[in-house]
Design a protein around this motif. Sequence first.
Motif, PDB file in Angstrom:
ATOM      1  N   VAL A 119    -202.837   2.555  86.073  1.00  0.00           N
ATOM      2  CA  VAL A 119    -202.339   2.237  87.409  1.00  0.00           C
ATOM      3  C   VAL A 119    -201.158   3.152  87.750  1.00  0.00           C
ATOM      4  O   VAL A 119    -201.039   3.623  88.876  1.00  0.00           O
ATOM      5  N   LEU A 120    -200.313   3.403  86.790  1.00  0.00           N
ATOM      6  CA  LEU A 120    -199.098   4.193  87.039  1.00  0.00           C
ATOM      7  C   LEU A 120    -199.375   5.571  87.649  1.00  0.00           C
ATOM      8  O   LEU A 120    -198.739   5.934  88.640  1.00  0.00           O
ATOM      9  N   PRO A 121    -200.330   6.356  87.120  1.00  0.00           N
ATOM     10  CA  PRO A 121    -200.556   7.668  87.740  1.00  0.00           C
ATOM     11  C   PRO A 121    -201.234   7.595  89.103  1.00  0.00           C
ATOM     12  O   PRO A 121    -201.273   8.591  89.829  1.00  0.00           O
ATOM     13  N   SER A 122    -201.740   6.431  89.487  1.00  0.00           N
ATOM     14  CA  SER A 122    -202.356   6.315  90.813  1.00  0.00           C
ATOM     15  C   SER A 122    -201.318   6.027  91.903  1.00  0.00           C
ATOM     16  O   SER A 122    -201.580   6.271  93.083  1.00  0.00           O
ATOM     17  N   LEU A 123    -200.164   5.546  91.541  1.00  0.00           N
ATOM     18  CA  LEU A 123    -199.163   5.135  92.533  1.00  0.00           C
ATOM     19  C   LEU A 123    -198.600   6.283  93.380  1.00  0.00           C
ATOM     20  O   LEU A 123    -198.402   6.092  94.587  1.00  0.00           O
ATOM     21  N   PRO A 124    -198.328   7.465  92.835  1.00  0.00           N
ATOM     22  CA  PRO A 124    -197.795   8.533  93.685  1.00  0.00           C
ATOM     23  C   PRO A 124    -198.693   8.903  94.865  1.00  0.00           C
ATOM     24  O   PRO A 124    -198.198   9.375  95.893  1.00  0.00           O
ATOM     25  N   MET A 125    -199.983   8.666  94.758  1.00  0.00           N
ATOM     26  CA  MET A 125    -200.881   8.941  95.880  1.00  0.00           C
ATOM     27  C   MET A 125    -200.442   8.157  97.119  1.00  0.00           C
ATOM     28  O   MET A 125    -200.495   8.668  98.235  1.00  0.00           O
ATOM     29  N   PHE A 126    -199.971   6.944  96.910  1.00  0.00           N
ATOM     30  CA  PHE A 126    -199.575   6.091  98.023  1.00  0.00           C
ATOM     31  C   PHE A 126    -198.237   6.509  98.628  1.00  0.00           C
ATOM     32  O   PHE A 126    -197.847   6.003  99.672  1.00  0.00           O
ATOM     33  N   LEU A 127    -197.550   7.407  97.984  1.00  0.00           N
ATOM     34  CA  LEU A 127    -196.353   8.016  98.564  1.00  0.00           C
ATOM     35  C   LEU A 127    -196.688   9.339  99.242  1.00  0.00           C
ATOM     36  O   LEU A 127    -196.164   9.645 100.310  1.00  0.00           O
ATOM     37  N   LEU A 128    -197.565  10.117  98.616  1.00  0.00           N
ATOM     38  CA  LEU A 128    -197.903  11.441  99.141  1.00  0.00           C
ATOM     39  C   LEU A 128    -198.669  11.369 100.459  1.00  0.00           C
ATOM     40  O   LEU A 128    -198.332  12.089 101.409  1.00  0.00           O
ATOM     41  N   ILE A 129    -199.665  10.516 100.546  1.00  0.00           N
ATOM     42  CA  ILE A 129    -200.498  10.469 101.754  1.00  0.00           C
ATOM     43  C   ILE A 129    -199.684  10.150 103.004  1.00  0.00           C
ATOM     44  O   ILE A 129    -199.793  10.867 104.001  1.00  0.00           O
ATOM     45  N   PRO A 130    -198.833   9.115 103.025  1.00  0.00           N
ATOM     46  CA  PRO A 130    -198.073   8.874 104.256  1.00  0.00           C
ATOM     47  C   PRO A 130    -197.109  10.008 104.600  1.00  0.00           C
ATOM     48  O   PRO A 130    -196.903  10.317 105.775  1.00  0.00           O
ATOM     49  N   VAL A 131    -196.534  10.652 103.587  1.00  0.00           N
ATOM     50  CA  VAL A 131    -195.641  11.788 103.857  1.00  0.00           C
ATOM     51  C   VAL A 131    -196.420  12.908 104.542  1.00  0.00           C
ATOM     52  O   VAL A 131    -195.971  13.478 105.546  1.00  0.00           O
ATOM     53  N   LEU A 132    -197.590  13.221 104.011  1.00  0.00           N
ATOM     54  CA  LEU A 132    -198.404  14.285 104.610  1.00  0.00           C
ATOM     55  C   LEU A 132    -198.844  13.926 106.027  1.00  0.00           C
ATOM     56  O   LEU A 132    -198.790  14.765 106.925  1.00  0.00           O
ATOM     57  N   LEU A 133    -199.262  12.693 106.225  1.00  0.00           N
ATOM     58  CA  LEU A 133    -199.682  12.256 107.563  1.00  0.00           C
ATOM     59  C   LEU A 133    -198.537  12.350 108.562  1.00  0.00           C
ATOM     60  O   LEU A 133    -198.723  12.790 109.694  1.00  0.00           O
ATOM     61  N   ARG A 134    -197.347  11.955 108.141  1.00  0.00           N
ATOM     62  CA  ARG A 134    -196.182  11.996 109.044  1.00  0.00           C
ATOM     63  C   ARG A 134    -195.706  13.419 109.312  1.00  0.00           C
ATOM     64  O   ARG A 134    -194.941  13.641 110.252  1.00  0.00           O
ATOM     65  N   HIS A 135    -196.154  14.357 108.504  1.00  0.00           N
ATOM     66  CA  HIS A 135    -195.813  15.767 108.732  1.00  0.00           C
ATOM     67  C   HIS A 135    -196.954  16.527 109.399  1.00  0.00           C
ATOM     68  O   HIS A 135    -196.997  17.757 109.359  1.00  0.00           O
ATOM     69  N   GLY A 136    -197.874  15.797 110.011  1.00  0.00           N
ATOM     70  CA  GLY A 136    -198.914  16.425 110.809  1.00  0.00           C
ATOM     71  C   GLY A 136    -200.164  16.870 110.073  1.00  0.00           C
ATOM     72  O   GLY A 136    -201.056  17.467 110.669  1.00  0.00           O
ATOM     73  N   ILE A 137    -200.241  16.595 108.785  1.00  0.00           N
ATOM     74  CA  ILE A 137    -201.453  16.922 108.035  1.00  0.00           C
ATOM     75  C   ILE A 137    -202.522  15.900 108.416  1.00  0.00           C
ATOM     76  O   ILE A 137    -202.240  14.716 108.540  1.00  0.00           O
ATOM     77  N   GLY A 138    -203.739  16.344 108.613  1.00  0.00           N
ATOM     78  CA  GLY A 138    -204.834  15.448 108.972  1.00  0.00           C
ATOM     79  C   GLY A 138    -205.148  14.457 107.862  1.00  0.00           C
ATOM     80  O   GLY A 138    -204.786  14.657 106.695  1.00  0.00           O
ATOM     81  N   PHE A 139    -205.852  13.398 108.245  1.00  0.00           N
ATOM     82  CA  PHE A 139    -206.174  12.342 107.282  1.00  0.00           C
ATOM     83  C   PHE A 139    -206.966  12.873 106.097  1.00  0.00           C
ATOM     84  O   PHE A 139    -206.628  12.602 104.948  1.00  0.00           O
ATOM     85  N   TRP A 140    -208.051  13.604 106.364  1.00  0.00           N
ATOM     86  CA  TRP A 140    -208.919  14.040 105.266  1.00  0.00           C
ATOM     87  C   TRP A 140    -208.210  14.983 104.299  1.00  0.00           C
ATOM     88  O   TRP A 140    -208.310  14.787 103.074  1.00  0.00           O
ATOM     89  N   PRO A 141    -207.476  15.985 104.794  1.00  0.00           N
ATOM     90  CA  PRO A 141    -206.732  16.815 103.830  1.00  0.00           C
ATOM     91  C   PRO A 141    -205.677  16.012 103.050  1.00  0.00           C
ATOM     92  O   PRO A 141    -205.475  16.249 101.858  1.00  0.00           O
ATOM     93  N   ALA A 142    -205.019  15.062 103.728  1.00  0.00           N
ATOM     94  CA  ALA A 142    -204.022  14.229 103.038  1.00  0.00           C
ATOM     95  C   ALA A 142    -204.692  13.374 101.963  1.00  0.00           C
ATOM     96  O   ALA A 142    -204.165  13.231 100.851  1.00  0.00           O
ATOM     97  N   LEU A 143    -205.843  12.817 102.299  1.00  0.00           N
ATOM     98  CA  LEU A 143    -206.571  11.993 101.325  1.00  0.00           C
ATOM     99  C   LEU A 143    -207.023  12.837 100.145  1.00  0.00           C
ATOM    100  O   LEU A 143    -206.882  12.423  98.981  1.00  0.00           O
ATOM    101  N   ILE A 144    -207.540  14.026 100.423  1.00  0.00           N
ATOM    102  CA  ILE A 144    -207.976  14.919  99.343  1.00  0.00           C
ATOM    103  C   ILE A 144    -206.792  15.303  98.457  1.00  0.00           C
ATOM    104  O   ILE A 144    -206.897  15.307  97.221  1.00  0.00           O
TER     105      ILE A 144
END
Length: 116
Positions: A67-92
Amino acid sequence: MFHLAVKAAISGILVAVASTLAKRYPGFGALIASLPLVSVLGMMWLWNDRPDAENMAAHVGATFWFVLPSLPMFLLIPVLLRHGIGFWPALIAGCGLTIALYLAMTWAGPRFGLQL
């Protein structure tokens, strides 16, 4: 085969409920999605198939460490989305980060005595 279909249906229904609720209530949908439902269901299915306390303890312990290595994903995706990165690239990117961290965990964990 029927047993597998029932497990898949129940698990799928929970995911569908979480995503449906998230459309109207993002916070509540996130709460449901964050619950370890898949882990709990997995434990129940595993116990039903193989009621072995030592096997279950090893499974649950390894789940914690994965579980621990999966948690940073939930920080990275919103940061990328808020900086204008599209959903699919942020998810990838989030999934790529998680895969890299899983690989790091499977490499480093045993070196620190973790049974994964």
